[in-house]
Design a protein around this motif. Structure first.
Motif, mmCIF file in Angstrom:
data_model
loop_
_atom_site.group_PDB
_atom_site.id
_atom_site.type_symbol
_atom_site.label_atom_id
_atom_site.label_comp_id
_atom_site.label_asym_id
_atom_site.label_seq_id
_atom_site.Cartn_x
_atom_site.Cartn_y
_atom_site.Cartn_z
ATOM 1 N N PRO A 114 -73.271 -4.449 3.025
ATOM 2 C CA PRO A 114 -73.449 -4.069 4.430
ATOM 3 C C PRO A 114 -73.471 -5.258 5.396
ATOM 4 N N HIS A 115 -73.751 -6.447 4.884
ATOM 5 C CA HIS A 115 -73.829 -7.637 5.735
ATOM 6 C C HIS A 115 -72.478 -8.334 5.912
ATOM 7 N N VAL A 116 -71.546 -8.047 5.014
ATOM 8 C CA VAL A 116 -70.259 -8.748 5.042
ATOM 9 C C VAL A 116 -69.502 -8.560 6.361
ATOM 10 N N PRO A 117 -69.452 -7.347 6.935
ATOM 11 C CA PRO A 117 -68.710 -7.196 8.193
ATOM 12 C C PRO A 117 -69.255 -8.059 9.329
ATOM 13 N N PHE A 118 -70.519 -8.459 9.238
ATOM 14 C CA PHE A 118 -71.145 -9.232 10.311
ATOM 15 C C PHE A 118 -71.230 -10.728 9.987
ATOM 16 N N ASP A 119 -71.550 -11.041 8.734
ATOM 17 C CA ASP A 119 -71.741 -12.438 8.340
ATOM 18 C C ASP A 119 -70.635 -12.965 7.435
ATOM 19 N N GLY A 120 -69.668 -12.102 7.083
ATOM 20 C CA GLY A 120 -68.586 -12.527 6.201
ATOM 21 C C GLY A 120 -69.076 -12.718 4.781
ATOM 22 N N TRP A 121 -68.168 -13.163 3.932
ATOM 23 C CA TRP A 121 -68.542 -13.523 2.563
ATOM 24 C C TRP A 121 -69.072 -14.954 2.621
ATOM 25 N N SER A 122 -70.384 -15.086 2.615
ATOM 26 C CA SER A 122 -70.994 -16.396 2.862
ATOM 27 C C SER A 122 -72.309 -16.526 2.111
ATOM 28 N N ASP A 123 -72.825 -17.752 2.095
ATOM 29 C CA ASP A 123 -74.137 -17.999 1.492
ATOM 30 C C ASP A 123 -75.219 -17.254 2.266
ATOM 31 N N GLN A 124 -75.033 -17.124 3.567
ATOM 32 C CA GLN A 124 -75.998 -16.400 4.382
ATOM 33 C C GLN A 124 -76.093 -14.942 3.948
ATOM 34 N N THR A 125 -74.945 -14.352 3.656
ATOM 35 C CA THR A 125 -74.922 -12.963 3.183
ATOM 36 C C THR A 125 -75.657 -12.836 1.858
ATOM 37 N N LEU A 126 -75.433 -13.779 0.963
ATOM 38 C CA LEU A 126 -76.099 -13.749 -0.342
ATOM 39 C C LEU A 126 -77.607 -13.905 -0.180
ATOM 40 N N THR A 127 -78.020 -14.804 0.704
ATOM 41 C CA THR A 127 -79.453 -15.023 0.935
ATOM 42 C C THR A 127 -80.114 -13.768 1.499
ATOM 43 N N ARG A 128 -79.457 -13.133 2.446
ATOM 44 C CA ARG A 128 -80.014 -11.914 3.033
ATOM 45 C C ARG A 128 -80.120 -10.802 1.997
ATOM 46 N N ALA A 129 -79.107 -10.723 1.135
ATOM 47 C CA ALA A 129 -79.139 -9.712 0.077
ATOM 48 C C ALA A 129 -80.325 -9.954 -0.853
ATOM 49 N N ALA A 130 -80.561 -11.210 -1.194
ATOM 50 C CA ALA A 130 -81.687 -11.550 -2.069
ATOM 51 C C ALA A 130 -83.014 -11.165 -1.420
ATOM 52 N N GLU A 131 -83.148 -11.455 -0.145
ATOM 53 C CA GLU A 131 -84.382 -11.131 0.569
ATOM 54 C C GLU A 131 -84.625 -9.623 0.588
ATOM 55 N N GLU A 132 -83.577 -8.858 0.758
ATOM 56 C CA GLU A 132 -83.716 -7.396 0.852
ATOM 57 C C GLU A 132 -84.204 -6.769 -0.444
ATOM 58 N N ILE A 133 -83.834 -7.359 -1.576
ATOM 59 C CA ILE A 133 -84.258 -6.768 -2.850
ATOM 60 C C ILE A 133 -85.427 -7.541 -3.462
ATOM 61 N N GLY A 134 -86.021 -8.424 -2.673
ATOM 62 C CA GLY A 134 -87.208 -9.134 -3.122
ATOM 63 C C GLY A 134 -86.952 -10.142 -4.222
ATOM 64 N N LEU A 135 -85.816 -10.788 -4.146
ATOM 65 C CA LEU A 135 -85.432 -11.750 -5.180
ATOM 66 C C LEU A 135 -85.473 -13.171 -4.637
ATOM 67 N N ASN A 136 -85.942 -14.091 -5.454
ATOM 68 C CA ASN A 136 -85.931 -15.506 -5.086
ATOM 69 C C ASN A 136 -84.486 -15.946 -4.849
ATOM 70 N N PRO A 137 -84.197 -16.558 -3.691
ATOM 71 C CA PRO A 137 -82.826 -17.020 -3.411
ATOM 72 C C PRO A 137 -82.264 -17.933 -4.485
ATOM 73 N N GLY A 138 -83.142 -18.655 -5.169
ATOM 74 C CA GLY A 138 -82.666 -19.531 -6.246
ATOM 75 C C GLY A 138 -82.045 -18.748 -7.384
ATOM 76 N N ILE A 139 -82.646 -17.591 -7.721
ATOM 77 C CA ILE A 139 -82.076 -16.730 -8.761
ATOM 78 C C ILE A 139 -80.741 -16.166 -8.302
ATOM 79 N N ALA A 140 -80.654 -15.833 -7.004
ATOM 80 C CA ALA A 140 -79.405 -15.303 -6.448
ATOM 81 C C ALA A 140 -78.292 -16.339 -6.574
ATOM 82 N N LYS A 141 -78.621 -17.602 -6.332
ATOM 83 C CA LYS A 141 -77.621 -18.667 -6.452
ATOM 84 C C LYS A 141 -77.161 -18.811 -7.903
ATOM 85 N N LEU A 142 -78.084 -18.613 -8.836
ATOM 86 C CA LEU A 142 -77.712 -18.693 -10.247
ATOM 87 C C LEU A 142 -76.865 -17.487 -10.655
#
Length: 223
Positions: free
Chosen positions: A22-50
């Motif tokens: 849902p964030h891609v249309p606004f933020d594109g395919w980016s690290d910001q999108t991945l970080t926001r996704a991690a925050e929404e599901i309560g996941l540490n951004p470091g795990i998301a990067k892995l």
């Protein structure tokens, strides 16, 4: 969403992608999108990067793999068994593109991202994987030179139809499917021309025969 009892990054790939779309249309395919996704599901951004060490390109790749699998599941052998090869390929291309319909904006952003020079190689690998899977799903037994030429030709058909679909606002995307039919027809006509050239070459002198055999190896150019 309830946090899963796991710290294994691979377990989070699918949930992260779902949250990111849902964030891609606004933020594109980016690290910001991945970080926001991690925050929404309560996941540490470091795990998301892995989970997606390559960042956006890895997320797009997972999305493509999921859509490829949806295509295969929608085209079981018993459904394709009574179709001619032309009908099978048309059905597979249409089914694969229709799998993108619920996330059309994300697909459009993915195409733009993969068109960048720094990402084009990965984009070509994804496309090859998709068209290779299409041919394998038809049960095509090719192992010789035709194995590669069939995939090259289908890449042209699939990619141009996908681009047409991204800009098609017709009812039920009917303009896209008409475009697909025309592309398939063009390829079929070219293949028939190659077959006639091969037959003609058998009746001409050696030098002329060589010329036509070279012509018959040409592939239909993507438009």
């Amino acid at each position: 969403m309830t946090k899963k009892p796991s710290d294994i990054p691979d377990d989070w790939r699918a949930p992260l992608l779902v949250a990111a779309l849902p964030h891609v249309p606004f933020d594109g395919w980016s690290d910001q999108t991945l970080t926001r996704a991690a925050e929404e599901i309560g996941l540490n951004p470091g795990i998301a990067k892995l989970a997606f060490p390559g960042g956006a390109i890895d997320m797009i790749d997972l999305m493509a793999q999921q859509r490829d699998q949806m295509m295969v599941e929608a085209c079981p052998p018993e459904k394709l068994a009574q179709m001619k090869i032309r009908e099978k390929i048309t059905f597979l291309v249409r089914t694969r593109i229709e799998a993108e319909d619920p996330l059309r904006d994300a697909a459009r952003a993915a195409v733009a991202y993969l068109a960048l020079p720094t990402h084009s190689a990965q984009g070509l690998k994804m496309m090859y994987r998709t068209v290779d899977l299409m041919w394998k799903t038809t049960g095509d037994p090719s192992t010789d030179f035709n194995y590669y030429t069939k995939r090259l030709t289908l890449s042209g058909v699939y990619s141009t139809t996908l681009l047409y679909w991204l800009n098609d606002d017709s009812a039920d995307r009917q303009d896209t499917w008409a475009f697909l039919d025309r592309r398939i027809e063009n390829v079929m006509q070219f293949e028939k021309g190659k077959a006639r050239a091969r037959k003609l070459s058998e009746r001409l002198p050696d030098i002329t025969s060589s010329f036509w055999k070279n012509v018959s190896r040409l592939r239909y150019p993507a438009r």
